[in-house]
Write a protein that holds these residues in place. Structure first.
Motif, PDB file in Angstrom:
ATOM      1  N   GLU A 100      84.290   0.920  99.430  1.00 38.63           N
ATOM      2  CA  GLU A 100      83.817  -0.048  98.458  1.00 38.63           C
ATOM      3  C   GLU A 100      82.287   0.091  98.913  1.00 38.63           C
ATOM      4  N   ARG A 102      80.411  -2.352  99.243  1.00 34.04           N
ATOM      5  CA  ARG A 102      79.924  -3.413 100.021  1.00 34.04           C
ATOM      6  C   ARG A 102      80.975  -3.401 101.126  1.00 34.04           C
ATOM      7  N   LEU A 105      82.317  -6.724 103.269  1.00 35.62           N
ATOM      8  CA  LEU A 105      82.988  -7.671 103.068  1.00 35.62           C
ATOM      9  C   LEU A 105      84.535  -7.641 103.340  1.00 35.62           C
ATOM     10  N   GLY A 106      85.006  -6.328 103.689  1.00 32.15           N
ATOM     11  CA  GLY A 106      86.345  -6.019 104.045  1.00 32.15           C
ATOM     12  C   GLY A 106      87.279  -6.153 102.996  1.00 32.15           C
ATOM     13  N   GLN A 107      86.978  -5.680 101.835  1.00 30.02           N
ATOM     14  CA  GLN A 107      88.100  -5.724 100.680  1.00 30.02           C
ATOM     15  C   GLN A 107      88.755  -4.672 100.361  1.00 30.02           C
ATOM     16  N   GLY A 108      88.176  -3.451 100.731  1.00 28.98           N
ATOM     17  CA  GLY A 108      88.854  -1.945 100.444  1.00 28.98           C
ATOM     18  C   GLY A 108      89.975  -1.793 101.536  1.00 28.98           C
ATOM     19  N   GLU A 109      90.771  -0.944 100.864  1.00 31.77           N
ATOM     20  CA  GLU A 109      92.039  -0.437 101.525  1.00 31.77           C
ATOM     21  C   GLU A 109      92.173   1.009 101.818  1.00 31.77           C
ATOM     22  N   ARG A 122      94.327   3.379 105.795  1.00 30.17           N
ATOM     23  CA  ARG A 122      93.646   2.078 105.558  1.00 30.17           C
ATOM     24  C   ARG A 122      92.839   1.989 106.861  1.00 30.17           C
ATOM     25  N   ARG A 125      88.379  -0.884 110.689  1.00 31.59           N
ATOM     26  CA  ARG A 125      86.971  -1.601 110.664  1.00 31.59           C
ATOM     27  C   ARG A 125      86.744  -2.125 112.225  1.00 31.59           C
ATOM     28  N   ARG A 128      82.541  -1.670 111.607  1.00 32.20           N
ATOM     29  CA  ARG A 128      82.816  -2.619 110.115  1.00 32.20           C
ATOM     30  C   ARG A 128      82.200  -1.805 109.061  1.00 32.20           C
ATOM     31  N   TYR A 129      81.282  -1.029 109.087  1.00 31.27           N
ATOM     32  CA  TYR A 129      80.743  -0.316 108.037  1.00 31.27           C
ATOM     33  C   TYR A 129      79.728   0.818 108.489  1.00 31.27           C
TER      34      TYR A 129
END
Length: 206
Positions: A100, A102, A105-109, A122, A125, A128-129
């Motif tokens: 994603e 961003r 934010l930890g929203q993607g899978e 999946r 993290r 984290r990014y």
């Protein structure tokens, strides 16, 4: 993770191998660096799918490694290291964030696509990014072997990669904020003329 982190992971791997086969020269080192970077050439396409093969690269790397162990030449070592670095890149991406815009934010899978199983792996993290402070720290750790062992242009290239990585870490979130403001203002007719891969890449910010 950053492309520079992956490239320097390949370089660190090649430096370790060079301690046992110093006569191979610089070609395997270059091949490993390119192999570490190579999967991210799909960045503006179907990222982490088109050129990311965590299983297939790994199988090919094992086969190439056996060949290089039996017939050790700069060429066989280069091929083995290229494939190993590309496999390492693909596997490492599962330890990072999602796709994603961003990822903090930890929203993607979706982390990386596994072609062998036909599904997305999946994100763990642990990093984290891409461009996170811990990503930069990992990049520095991978740079260390090369900085200690290499010299000349190779060492300069590693320092430059670290500089780019540090700058990206500082700018990572501000760049997304800038894209949020700029991309929606692109006229639709201009957006329609962009190459498909480019338009799909920036569409997330519209």
């Amino acid at each position: 993770m950053m492309a520079t982190t992956h490239a320097l992971a390949g370089v660190a791997l090649a430096v370790g191998v060079s301690l046992f086969v110093p006569e191979a020269g610089g070609l395997p080192l270059i091949a490993a660096g390119i192999g570490g970077f190579f999967p991210d050439l799909d960045l503006t396409g179907d990222h982490r799918k088109t050129l990311h093969f965590p299983v297939y690269y790994s199988v090919a790397a094992v086969a190439a490694g056996v060949v290089a162990a039996v017939v050790t030449t700069p060429l066989t070592l280069s091929l083995a290291l290229f494939l190993t670095a590309a496999a390492l890149h693909s596997v490492m991406d599962a330890a990072g964030g999602g796709l994603e815009p961003r990822p903090w934010l930890g929203q993607g899978e979706r982390a990386v696509y596994n072609h062998a199983s036909g599904r997305w792996i999946r994100p763990r993290r642990w990093i984290r990014y891409d461009g996170a402070p811990e990503d930069l720290a990992l990049c520095g750790a991978f740079a260390l072997p090369g900085l200690l062992v290499l010299d000349g242009a190779a060492q300069t290239a590693i320092v430059a990669a670290l500089g780019v990585s540090a700058a990206y870490t500082v700018l990572r979130k501000p760049l997304v904020a800038l894209a949020d403001r700029v991309v929606p203002r692109i006229p639709q007719d201009v957006f329609d003329r962009l190459p498909g891969r480019v338009s799909s890449f920036i569409a997330a910010y519209r």
